[in-house]
Design a protein around this motif. Structure first.
Motif, PDB file in Angstrom:
ATOM      1  N   MET B   1      14.860  -6.563  -2.983  1.00  0.00           N
ATOM      2  CA  MET B   1      16.205  -6.199  -3.458  1.00  0.00           C
ATOM      3  C   MET B   1      16.155  -4.821  -4.096  1.00  0.00           C
ATOM      4  N   ALA B   2      16.711  -3.875  -3.384  1.00  0.00           N
ATOM      5  CA  ALA B   2      16.707  -2.519  -3.938  1.00  0.00           C
ATOM      6  C   ALA B   2      17.791  -2.407  -5.007  1.00  0.00           C
ATOM      7  N   GLN B   5      21.103  -0.677  -4.142  1.00  0.00           N
ATOM      8  CA  GLN B   5      22.111  -1.490  -3.445  1.00  0.00           C
ATOM      9  C   GLN B   5      22.997  -2.208  -4.458  1.00  0.00           C
ATOM     10  N   VAL B   6      22.338  -2.757  -5.477  1.00  0.00           N
ATOM     11  CA  VAL B   6      23.080  -3.541  -6.462  1.00  0.00           C
ATOM     12  C   VAL B   6      23.971  -2.622  -7.299  1.00  0.00           C
ATOM     13  N   GLN B   8      25.314   0.143  -6.302  1.00  0.00           N
ATOM     14  CA  GLN B   8      26.432   0.482  -5.414  1.00  0.00           C
ATOM     15  C   GLN B   8      27.460  -0.649  -5.392  1.00  0.00           C
ATOM     16  N   SER B   9      26.950  -1.870  -5.301  1.00  0.00           N
ATOM     17  CA  SER B   9      27.813  -3.046  -5.279  1.00  0.00           C
ATOM     18  C   SER B   9      28.600  -3.175  -6.585  1.00  0.00           C
ATOM     19  N   THR B  12      31.441  -0.773  -6.678  1.00  0.00           N
ATOM     20  CA  THR B  12      32.588  -1.280  -5.911  1.00  0.00           C
ATOM     21  C   THR B  12      33.360  -2.302  -6.734  1.00  0.00           C
ATOM     22  N   ALA B  97      24.058 -13.693  -4.212  1.00  0.00           N
ATOM     23  CA  ALA B  97      23.784 -12.454  -3.479  1.00  0.00           C
ATOM     24  C   ALA B  97      22.625 -11.687  -4.114  1.00  0.00           C
ATOM     25  N   VAL B  98      22.544 -11.741  -5.445  1.00  0.00           N
ATOM     26  CA  VAL B  98      21.477 -11.030  -6.164  1.00  0.00           C
ATOM     27  C   VAL B  98      20.795 -12.023  -7.112  1.00  0.00           C
TER      28      VAL B  98
END
Lengths: 332, 256
Positions: B1-2, B5-6, B8-9, B12, B97-98
């Motif tokens: 899990m980068a 990415q999280v 960025q999420s 959003t 998701a995470v």
């Protein structure tokens, strides 16, 4: 593939999930059945790493959930709660999920299209009907194109069209070789969708069997007899080694008996019959019987089945099915 | 899990809900507008002030007077960013998701803190300049000793208030409970403790009182605080660290 190994969850004194061991296999729809409060949702939350097991283990494709890199690519889940921020648009809801797992934005458009929400993609989720919210949840589950899908009570509160859509979707996902795990408290719903059945009651495993086997073992067939001379008939039957049980309305029931045989027996003994009919118990009854026994076992230690309203005796469960899945929990 | 990415999420998530915009803009507008009003009134008062009062007149600090109210909107921002996940049920979707809860929480905090910092810093500068404009001849200038530190500090102070609220919300989960504790804490209890001489010694170690020292340029006449501007900010950072640690620890071990 999802593997559970002695999975247990205890809330204070209450054992919500009690040493569950079973495997959910790919290529078919596995129904997860149990009455409300049986521990289905807790089990599913443990599968997703949301709740921590008190004991035991659950693995997704051999790995622990929190060891999965980009888990949405392995397993997609629709949980019973709405699980989304009502102020966020459907598109942004899916986008933030996609980004967290490195899924491209184009995939968001694809799943919106799959569930038929493209037209309302920019609308806030709080304006969605129950069915639309459910579709959005399913879009989220499909987002990572996972090999495993999990749905918690997906048809709850849906209209017939929505139910049909979800049923078809689950079957097609399984036909693609995916693992599909779906919970329900309705046997009738499972009978239409599931290929395999896992039944729990009070957190315990009651059955882990193929749907076909479950139907074979649990669609109890019996012969219903009404006669103005019940005592004579009972004597005649017991003389021939046939055990009959009195039903609530005074009729007699013979498990697994042949109507021809009973009819001839009655003629030999000159007993008049008003009714002689072969009967088939429904799956819903079989399921209720199965789970009711698990409840009663904990309520009092009398013989399972005593005082049941439908007056079906414990012998109604065939010996084969007892050995299959009933023997250990009755002892324990 | 980068982690990218999280992050960025989470960006959003934060930009796609209305509460982000209205809480942050309310914080900015209230801080600036109230600061201007109080600056204007203070300038009028100058004529009636005693020499002693004139000596401790702090035009920089006065222009930040609106923060006492503006920080409440900042608290709401901090609380909602975290507790929205719980009140909507989104938390389960998010953690599915995470599943790395530390990555999840600190990515969320990083995004929200960065956004709060940008808004707070801009608010601080605007509040300073417009406040000084209202103060007229009694105003301070950014080049004066300690003034730039105070203005930057104003931005840090507001940011830390938001982060503290995020930590508290991560511990309590419920938005109503978090706001019900934080609002009176900052608006009433801190002020009461600070104004009663018996409890003043305790009050000055509360996060807002300690942290707001960074915005002072001229020390009050009866100044007896045992720490300086940066020391005060340090005390506030400690409070924030404790709140975050508490939030993280609970998230880590709790069922979602």
């Amino acid at each position: 593939m999802i593997e559970l190994e002695g999975l247990t969850k205890r809330y204070g004194e209450k054992l919500a999930v009690n040493r569950l061991t079973f495997t959910v296999r790919p290529g078919m729809v596995t129904g997860f059945l149990g009455p409300n409060g049986a521990g289905k949702s807790t089990t599913m939350r443990m599968m997703l790493g949301l709740d921590r097991p008190t004991a035991g283990d659950v693995r997704i494709d051999g790995q622990h959930y929190d060891g999965l890199r980009d888990p949405l690519k392995y397993i997609g889940a629709l949980l019973d709660a709405k699980g989304m921020h009502g102020g966020r648009s459907a598109f942004n809801h899916l986008l933030c999920l996609a980004q967290s797992n490195g899924i491209p934005k184009s995939r968001v458009h694809e799943v919106l299209d799959t569930v038929g929400l493209t037209a309302v993609a920019r609308k806030k989720a709080k304006g969605f009907s129950l069915g639309m919210g459910q579709r959005l949840g399913i879009a989220g589950a499909l987002l990572g194109d996972p090999r495993i899908l999990m749905f918690d009570e997906p048809v709850n509160g849906l209209d017939p069209e929505g139910i049909h859509w979800i049923r078809t979707l689950m079957k097609s996902l399984a036909a693609q070789g995916r693992t599909v795990f779906v919970s329900s408290h309705l046997m009738s719903e499972m009978a239409l969708t599931a290929d395999h059945l896992v039944v729990i009651g009070q957190g315990r495993l009651l059955a882990d069997t193929s749907m076909a086997d479950f139907i074979r073992q649990n669609s109890r067939s019996y012969v219903r007899i009404r006669s103005p001379q019940p005592e004579q008939l009972l004597d005649a039957l017991s003389g021939a080694g046939i055990i009959a049980v009195r039903a609530v309305d005074g009729a007699l029931e013979v498990d697994g008996g042949k109507p021809e045989h009973i009819g001839e027996l009655a003629a030999q003994h000159q007993v008049a019959l008003h009714e002689l009919s072969p009967q088939q118990a429904s799956l819903e009854e079989a399921f209720m019987r199965l789970t009711a026994e698990s409840v009663e076992y904990h309520a009092h230690s009398g013989p399972p089945g005593a005082g049941r309203p439908d007056a079906v005796t414990p012998d109604a469960v065939t010996p084969a099915s007892r050995q299959g899945w009933g023997s250990d929990w009755k002892k324990g | 899990m980068a982690a990218t990415q999280v992050v960025q999420s989470e960006w959003t998530k934060i930009r796609s809900v209305a509460s982000t915009v209205w809480t942050l803009s309310l914080a900015a507008v209230v801080t600036v507008a109230l600061g201007m009003l109080i600056s204007l009134l203070s300038a009028d008062e100058w004529a009636t002030m005693s020499p002693r009062e004139r000596l401790s007149f702090d035009p920089t600090f006065i222009s930040f007077a609106g923060m006492s109210l503006g920080q409440l909107a900042m608290i709401v921002f901090g609380v909602l960013v975290v507790s929205n996940e719980y009140s909507t049920g989104m938390i389960r979707t998010s953690l599915a998701a995470v599943p790395q809860r530390g990555t999840f929480l600190f990515s969320k905090l990083a995004v929200a803190t960065a956004l709060a910092f940008v808004v707070s810093l801009a608010t601080s500068f605007v509040a300073f300049f417009l406040g000084q404009a209202m103060l007229g001849e009694h105003s301070a200038s950014l080049g004066d000793a300690g003034v730039l530190r105070a203005v930057l500090g104003g931005g840090l102070y507001m940011t830390l208030i938001a982060v503290f609220s995020m930590g508290v919300a991560a511990m309590l989960r419920s938005p109503m409970l978090s706001l019900g504790i934080l609002m009176p804490f900052f608006f009433l209890i801190s002020a009461i403790l600070g104004n009663v001489s018996a409890t003043k010694k305790v009050g000055q170690f509360l996060p807002d009182q300690a942290g707001s020292k960074i915005m002072q340029v001229v020390a009050p006449a009866d100044n007896d605080t045992p720490y300086g501007p940066w020391g005060g900010l340090g005390i506030m950072v400690l409070w924030v660290a404790v709140a975050l640690l508490g939030g993280y620890t609970l998230l880590k071990k709790r069922d979602a």
